[in-house]
Design a protein around this motif. Structure first.
Motif, short mmCIF file in Angstrom:
data_model
loop_
_atom_site.label_atom_id
_atom_site.label_comp_id
_atom_site.label_asym_id
_atom_site.label_seq_id
_atom_site.Cartn_x
_atom_site.Cartn_y
_atom_site.Cartn_z
N GLY A 148 7.73 1.89 17.25
CA GLY A 148 6.93 1.04 16.81
C GLY A 148 7.84 -0.07 15.97
N PRO A 149 7.08 -1.15 15.60
CA PRO A 149 7.89 -2.10 14.89
C PRO A 149 8.13 -1.87 13.43
CG PRO A 149 5.53 -2.66 15.10
CD PRO A 149 5.77 -1.63 15.87
N SER A 150 9.18 -2.33 12.84
CA SER A 150 9.44 -2.26 11.53
C SER A 150 9.21 -3.65 10.66
CB SER A 150 10.72 -1.60 11.26
OG SER A 150 11.71 -2.43 11.66
N ILE A 151 8.94 -3.25 9.40
CA ILE A 151 8.87 -4.58 8.52
C ILE A 151 9.60 -4.40 7.18
CG2 ILE A 151 6.71 -3.87 7.79
CD1 ILE A 151 5.81 -6.61 7.61
N LEU A 152 9.88 -5.34 6.72
CA LEU A 152 10.87 -5.42 5.37
C LEU A 152 9.88 -6.34 4.72
CD1 LEU A 152 13.22 -4.67 3.75
CD2 LEU A 152 14.19 -6.66 4.18
N VAL A 153 9.52 -5.91 3.36
CA VAL A 153 8.53 -6.37 2.34
C VAL A 153 9.34 -7.11 1.33
CG1 VAL A 153 6.57 -6.25 1.02
CG2 VAL A 153 6.73 -4.97 3.11
N GLY A 154 9.45 -8.28 1.00
CA GLY A 154 10.08 -9.16 -0.35
C GLY A 154 11.19 -9.67 0.22
N PRO A 155 11.75 -10.11 -1.00
CA PRO A 155 11.50 -10.33 -2.22
C PRO A 155 10.34 -11.37 -2.43
CG PRO A 155 13.57 -11.00 -1.96
CD PRO A 155 13.12 -10.34 -0.74
N ILE B 62 10.35 -9.58 8.64
CA ILE B 62 10.39 -9.61 7.07
C ILE B 62 8.95 -10.31 6.51
CG2 ILE B 62 11.84 -10.69 5.16
CD1 ILE B 62 14.22 -10.48 7.16
N LEU B 63 8.47 -9.73 5.67
CA LEU B 63 7.56 -10.40 4.96
C LEU B 63 7.91 -10.79 3.50
CD1 LEU B 63 4.38 -10.98 4.63
CD2 LEU B 63 4.02 -8.78 3.96
N SER B 64 7.62 -11.98 3.26
CA SER B 64 8.18 -12.61 2.10
C SER B 64 7.26 -13.60 1.45
CB SER B 64 9.78 -13.21 2.12
OG SER B 64 9.77 -14.19 2.92
N GLY B 65 7.74 -14.32 0.26
CA GLY B 65 6.73 -15.32 -0.08
C GLY B 65 7.00 -15.64 -1.85
N GLY B 66 5.92 -15.98 -2.37
CA GLY B 66 5.99 -16.25 -3.64
C GLY B 66 4.68 -16.18 -4.41
N THR B 67 4.85 -15.96 -5.67
CA THR B 67 3.52 -16.00 -6.56
C THR B 67 3.66 -16.96 -7.84
OG1 THR B 67 4.40 -14.12 -8.03
CG2 THR B 67 3.14 -13.44 -5.87
N THR B 68 2.55 -17.66 -7.96
CA THR B 68 2.64 -18.74 -9.18
C THR B 68 1.22 -18.48 -10.12
OG1 THR B 68 3.29 -20.29 -7.59
CG2 THR B 68 2.30 -20.91 -9.66
N VAL B 69 1.51 -18.30 -11.44
CA VAL B 69 0.40 -17.81 -12.30
C VAL B 69 0.10 -19.32 -13.25
CG1 VAL B 69 -0.35 -16.58 -13.86
CG2 VAL B 69 0.94 -15.62 -12.17
N GLY B 70 -0.90 -19.76 -13.25
CA GLY B 70 -1.20 -20.67 -14.21
C GLY B 70 -2.21 -20.32 -15.28
N SER B 71 -2.89 -21.00 -15.96
CA SER B 71 -3.55 -20.55 -17.19
C SER B 71 -4.84 -19.76 -16.72
CB SER B 71 -3.91 -21.87 -18.11
OG SER B 71 -4.82 -22.57 -17.26
N ASP B 72 -5.41 -20.07 -15.61
CA ASP B 72 -6.64 -19.18 -14.93
C ASP B 72 -6.38 -19.48 -13.58
OD1 ASP B 72 -6.88 -21.96 -14.49
OD2 ASP B 72 -8.97 -22.38 -15.30
N ARG B 73 -5.41 -19.69 -13.13
CA ARG B 73 -5.71 -19.42 -11.36
C ARG B 73 -4.28 -18.64 -11.31
NH1 ARG B 73 -10.17 -20.33 -9.60
NH2 ARG B 73 -9.05 -20.95 -7.27
N PHE B 74 -4.56 -18.06 -9.93
CA PHE B 74 -3.48 -17.27 -9.49
C PHE B 74 -3.03 -17.71 -7.75
CE2 PHE B 74 -2.39 -13.79 -6.35
CZ PHE B 74 -1.14 -13.27 -6.57
N TRP B 75 -1.83 -17.86 -7.54
CA TRP B 75 -1.58 -18.33 -6.05
C TRP B 75 -0.59 -17.44 -5.46
CZ3 TRP B 75 -1.88 -21.54 -9.97
CH2 TRP B 75 -2.78 -22.79 -10.02
N ALA B 76 -0.59 -17.23 -4.35
CA ALA B 76 0.30 -16.29 -3.51
C ALA B 76 0.40 -16.88 -2.17
CB ALA B 76 -0.14 -15.05 -3.33
N ASP B 77 1.87 -17.12 -1.70
CA ASP B 77 2.09 -17.63 -0.56
C ASP B 77 2.72 -16.63 0.24
OD1 ASP B 77 1.07 -20.29 -0.72
OD2 ASP B 77 3.14 -20.78 -2.25
N MET B 78 2.57 -16.34 1.62
CA MET B 78 3.00 -15.13 2.39
C MET B 78 3.40 -15.76 3.70
SD MET B 78 2.31 -12.27 0.76
CE MET B 78 1.41 -11.85 -0.63
N LEU B 79 4.81 -15.26 3.88
CA LEU B 79 5.42 -15.74 5.43
C LEU B 79 5.91 -14.52 6.03
CD1 LEU B 79 6.39 -18.46 6.65
CD2 LEU B 79 8.28 -17.88 5.55
N LEU B 80 5.63 -14.28 7.40
CA LEU B 80 6.06 -13.18 8.17
C LEU B 80 6.95 -13.82 9.11
CD1 LEU B 80 5.92 -10.41 8.84
CD2 LEU B 80 3.99 -10.79 10.78
N VAL B 81 8.05 -13.54 9.13
CA VAL B 81 9.06 -13.91 10.24
C VAL B 81 9.70 -12.88 11.13
CG1 VAL B 81 9.86 -16.03 8.75
CG2 VAL B 81 11.07 -13.89 8.61
#
Length: 505
Positions: free
Chosen positions: A98-105, A164-183
């Protein structure tokens, strides 16, 4: 045994054993009378006990493989271990399956003071969600970050991963964003990417993190998800005998989508080969069990009349659970084996266990909803079915059969017909049956007749035993009456529909 020694193993079938050994007459039906199956099971256990005790030094051994009544003669020193009877301590060390996946950072931006380590927490939640899909090997970055393989690296101590699954998170005053990228870890090719934006309430930050992680896990790892589709493309068109163990599981998923009878034998053989070469591979045992349950419950096992598929399915499912008690698909396979044996209580309990082990697997949730629909327990069935299709629109359309029954039971035949057209399983008789029933109740004679023609192509005598067939599937009596009434209106000839050829002349 004499027939085998004389070179006539093809004569050793349930029917011939029942009539020649147990005195049954020509009306013997192995699906109704289980005498041969029961005695064969006793004989298998007796042989096993004998070779563990008084016969342990015998140079020649006799074995009756499960799913067959033909004895096999083996050299004790050379005999291959039966994967259904091997024990955990005796198994070879599992290899890479089966396939393997590394999460983060995950890169963290925005209001880090108010929400410290949000990215790290999201990565942990992703590892938990992905690891519930036991056919996927999951690694987190915290203990491995210095050993992550790069495109050009090749150290012996590196952890070889496929994605590899990576990405980023951004926190504002009242919003949350997350970007995800699988390569793809080897080529750097982008396989999947997505962005998530949510309103942010401080007291709900943990629930928000889990929501995003579970959605990503479902999208990537569940059957027919992103990773399945990406891996399946690599083996498309390859002959089954050249497929790896994991590829055989992917081949099973291809079959499971439509129950295509043109490939079922090849899928079965591929998985049989897999459990012998990889006797620790729980998922392969579970998938093979599901194949045998389908052969029994969909009536396409007539060409294997000498084999009891229910027994084989149950043994394989039990072995899958024994190998990996936390694997949801082992319990899922066990649930369908129980369902085929009409042990409804045990089936639903196994279904619920499977769902609890992996709430993100929409296939299990949908099939559980389908079982409740067949029992006319709508308050449990409909939420499961609707949520599963909302979460995974590309899962097999066969699960829409439950929604078809739901609308029919409430007289909404237009909605029922829409669901029936989405089932998309022409190899399974319940697919065209659903269209025929809904169309007939709506007075759409042309579509109803066309669907009846498809049913006859699958089983020319279905009208003679439709009631027994639907009862064997544990369908609620009210739904059986509704279906038979619709088939009668659609013109399906047979004893059960009460519409005979003489009447239609």
């Amino acid at each position: 045994m004499d027939e085998t020694l004389k070179g006539r193993p093809d004569r050793i079938k349930a029917y011939s054993i029942a009539t020649s050994v147990f005195g049954r007459d020509e009306t013997f039906d192995p699906q109704v009378d289980s005498i041969v199956r029961i005695v064969a099971g006793r004989m298998r256990r007796s042989l096993e006990r004998y070779y563990l005790t008084g016969g342990k030094d015998d140079p020649l051994r006799i074995r009756i493989p499960k799913g067959s009544y033909v004895p096999v003669f083996e050299d004790a020193a050379m005999a291959l271990e039966d994967p259904l009877h091997s024990h955990g301590g005796e198994l070879q060390k599992p290899g890479k399956i089966g396939p393997s996946i590394l999460v983060g950072p995950f890169i963290e931006e925005g209001d880090l003071a108010s929400y410290p380590n949000l990215g790290r927490g999201l990565a942990r939640s992703l590892v938990v969600g992905l690891a519930r899909f036991t056919n996927l090997r999951v690694f987190g970055t915290e203990p491995l970050i210095e050993r992550v393989p790069g495109p050009a690296s090749g150290g012996a101590d590196e952890v070889a991963v496929d994605y590899i699954l990576s990405g980023g998170t951004t926190v504002g005053s009242d919003r949350f964003w997350a970007d995800m990228l699988l390569v793809d870890a080897r080529s750097g090719r982008t396989v999947w990417a997505d962005s998530f934006e949510r309103g942010l309430v401080p007291s709900e930050i943990f629930a928000l993190r889990s929501e995003v992680a579970n959605r990503v896990a479902r999208t990537l790892a569940q059957p027919y998800g992103v990773i399945y589709s990406d891996r399946a493309q690599e083996t498309e068109g390859s002959p089954p005998e050249r497929l790896s163990s994991y590829d055989c599981v992917l081949y099973f998923y291809q079959y499971w989508r439509t129950f295509d009878q043109d490939i079922v034998d090849r899928v079965r053989d591929c998985l049989e080969r897999t459990i012998r070469s990889e006797p620790h591979y729980s998922e392969a045992f579970a998938c093979l069990s599901l194949v045998y349950s389908n052969i029994h419950r969909f009536g396409n096992g007539n060409r294997f009349a000498d084999t009891d598929f229910r027994e084989r399915a149950q043994a394989l499912a039990d072995r899958a659970v024994e190998l990996a008690p936390s694997s949801s698909w082992g319990h899922y396979a066990r649930s369908l084996a129980y369902w085929s044996s009409r042990d409804i209580r045990a089936s639903l309990a196994a279904f619920e266990t499977a769902r609890a082990l992996n709430p993100n697997d929409t296939a299990i949730a949908a099939d559980l909803g389908q079982r409740y629909a067949m029992l006319a327990e709508w308050e449990k069935a409909v939420p499961l079915l609707e949520e599963s299709f909302s979460r995974n629109p590309v899962q097999p359309g066969s699960y829409r059969l439950g929604l078809f029954f739901y609308h029919c039971a409430h007289g909404r035949f237009e909605e029922a017909l829409r669901e029936a057209r989405k089932i998309g399983t022409p190899h399974m008789i319940l697919g065209p049956m659903a269209i025929a029933v809904a169309a007939a109740h709506l007075g759409d004679h042309e579509e109803a007749v066309k669907a009846v023609g498809q049913m006859i192509a699958l089983d020319a005598s279905y009208g003679d035993h439709v009631v027994a067939d639907l009862e064997s599937r544990n369908l609620h009596p009210d739904l059986i009456r509704m279906a038979v009434d619709g088939l009668r209106k659609a013109g399906l000839q047979g004893r059960d529909t009460g519409f005979l050829a003489a009447e239609s002349a």
